[in-house]
Every structure is written in C-alpha cells, then in structure tokens.
Design a protein around this motif. Structure first.
Motif, PDB file in Angstrom:
ATOM      1  N   VAL A  35       1.539  -1.677   0.328  1.00  0.00           N
ATOM      2  CA  VAL A  35       0.075   0.238   0.129  1.00  0.00           C
ATOM      3  C   VAL A  35       1.336   1.605  -0.389  1.00  0.00           C
ATOM      4  N   LEU A  36       1.739   1.044   0.912  1.00  0.00           N
ATOM      5  CA  LEU A  36       3.167   2.513   0.611  1.00  0.00           C
ATOM      6  C   LEU A  36       3.216   2.311  -0.372  1.00  0.00           C
ATOM      7  N   GLU A  37       3.507   1.625  -1.300  1.00  0.00           N
ATOM      8  CA  GLU A  37       4.955   1.521  -2.618  1.00  0.00           C
ATOM      9  C   GLU A  37       3.556   2.589  -3.401  1.00  0.00           C
ATOM     10  N   ALA A  38       2.352   1.693  -3.373  1.00  0.00           N
ATOM     11  CA  ALA A  38       1.011   2.071  -4.265  1.00  0.00           C
ATOM     12  C   ALA A  38       0.755   3.915  -3.728  1.00  0.00           C
ATOM     13  N   LEU A  39       0.781   4.294  -2.798  1.00  0.00           N
ATOM     14  CA  LEU A  39       0.715   5.699  -2.580  1.00  0.00           C
ATOM     15  C   LEU A  39       1.195   6.397  -3.080  1.00  0.00           C
ATOM     16  N   GLN A  40       2.503   6.005  -3.378  1.00  0.00           N
ATOM     17  CA  GLN A  40       4.093   6.570  -3.712  1.00  0.00           C
ATOM     18  C   GLN A  40       4.015   7.471  -5.689  1.00  0.00           C
ATOM     19  N   HIS A  41       2.897   6.827  -5.899  1.00  0.00           N
ATOM     20  CA  HIS A  41       2.913   6.608  -7.346  1.00  0.00           C
ATOM     21  C   HIS A  41       0.809   6.657  -7.994  1.00  0.00           C
TER      22      HIS A  41
END
Length: 229
Positions: free
Chosen positions: A93-99
């Motif tokens: 989720v953190l990775e997705a939130l950065q994109h």
C-alpha cells in the motif's frame, strides 16, 4: 458477484491505507496546515474552519500528498519514519501511495469480482476500482475526483474523494457554478462531451488543477455547507 467489503485482501489493504494516511496526517506541520487551509478557504486565522469531516479531509489530503507553498508532503516524512515490513500488505500500500494519479471518474456499475467499474474520464478508459463505499447501491452514475493508487489489475481510492456534479465540471471548464439551494442527495453526473473532456485533460496537467477541483467541489455544497468567505 463478490462483496468487496468482506474480501480479506481488501480489508487488509484498506486497514493499511488508513493507518499510513493517519500516520502521515499527524506529520503535517502547523505551518503547512495553515497554508493548505488558506488555499482552500478553510482557515479562520488560527485553526481549520470546516463544517464537515469531508472538508477537513481535503485539507489533510493536500498536506499529505501535495501541499501548496514550500512545504514537503507529509507522506515523505511517514515513509522515512515508519517503514512497514518488506512484503507486507502495508508495504504494498505504501508503494502504491507513492504512485497515485489524479483523475475524474464516473461510477459505471458493479464489477463481477467485487468493487466497481468506473469510467476514468482523464485517461479515457474503464478502471476496476476496489472501494466498498462506491460499491453500495445507488452510486451508479455518480462522479468523483481525486487520487487513485495502482495495484496489479485494480486500483483503490486514497481516503478522500471530491464529489462531482455538472456544476463542478462547468467550474473546472471555466464557467461559473449556478447559485442554488444546497444539494440534499448526490446528483448523477452527465457524461461530459468529448471536447470538454479534452479541455479537462489539458487542465489536469496544470499544477493547480487539484486545488481548483477541491475548491469547486467545496463551493458546490456537495461536501457540506460551503465555507464562509
């Protein structure tokens, strides 16, 4: 049809999203909060001046992802200070939130695997969106603007959506919104004409597009009584 609200993967992702965004919201400096509040017209000189939780969510969204002025996004602080375990749902989720990507969309109907199909107007494509709220009955034909975060084969919202009406779209196209009584129900969104969508796509390339979107949604009354200016 699958019920997305009871899907354990969705529940884990939604919980991780909530935890990360809540953590990031606590890292918004007071000076940044004031800047976001003034930019949205949601500041009384000392504190946020809001009439609904949805309005406060817009202020926090800017502070977390794209603050006005010289402030740094609070999500960057959360990433540095609170890294989740590698391979966990929270890490995904953190990775997705950065994109994330900013877009305008209209709910088309239920998806057979859970969630909904939405017509992404800025990308010109159908998107499988995992969102338990938008999967409830009565959402078909409604429109929203905000951030979507990508996963493998579907996308999720990022905690705040600005409701769209025909008047909000007109405002984004440069026309004044008509004055009238505050809406009592979420209106259906008329699909914009092709030339209007082309104009919106160009407008979305400008750095102030999100701020204009949030201001127009606030002024429409769809997020509660508009702030007094």
């Amino acid at each position: 049809m699958s019920d997305i609200a009871t899907n354990p993967i969705y529940q884990a992702y939604a919980a991780a999203r909530s935890a990360i965004l809540t953590g990031a919201s606590k890292r918004i400096p007071a000076a940044s909060a004031a800047s976001q509040g003034r930019a949205l017209g949601l500041w009384d000189g000392k504190n946020p001046a809001v009439s609904a939780d949805a309005q406060l969510a817009l202020l926090l969204d800017l502070g977390i992802f794209a603050p006005v002025g010289e402030h740094r996004p609070a999500l960057e602080r959360e990433v540095r200070m609170n890294q989740p375990p590698p391979g966990s749902e929270a890490a995904g989720v953190l990775e997705a939130l950065q994109h994330t990507r900013i877009t305008l969309f209209r709910v088309a109907g239920p998806h057979p695997e859970g969630g909904v199909w939405v017509d992404d107007m800025l990308r010109g494509m159908a998107v499988h969106l995992w969102d338990a709220g938008l999967a409830r009955p009565g959402q078909e034909g409604t429109g929203f603007g905000g951030r979507l975060m990508p996963f493998d084969g579907f996308e999720m919202t990022c905690g705040v959506l600005a409701p769209l009406s025909d008047g909000v779209i007109d405002a984004l196209l440069g026309f004044p919104q008509p004055l009238g009584p505050l809406p009592t129900v979420m209106p259906l969104l008329t699909p914009p004409a092709a030339e209007d969508i082309a104009t919106l796509r160009e407008a979305a390339k400008q750095p102030d597009f999100l701020l204009k979107l949030y201001r127009a949604s606030l002024a429409s009354g769809l997020m509660g009584e508009p702030p007094k200016r």
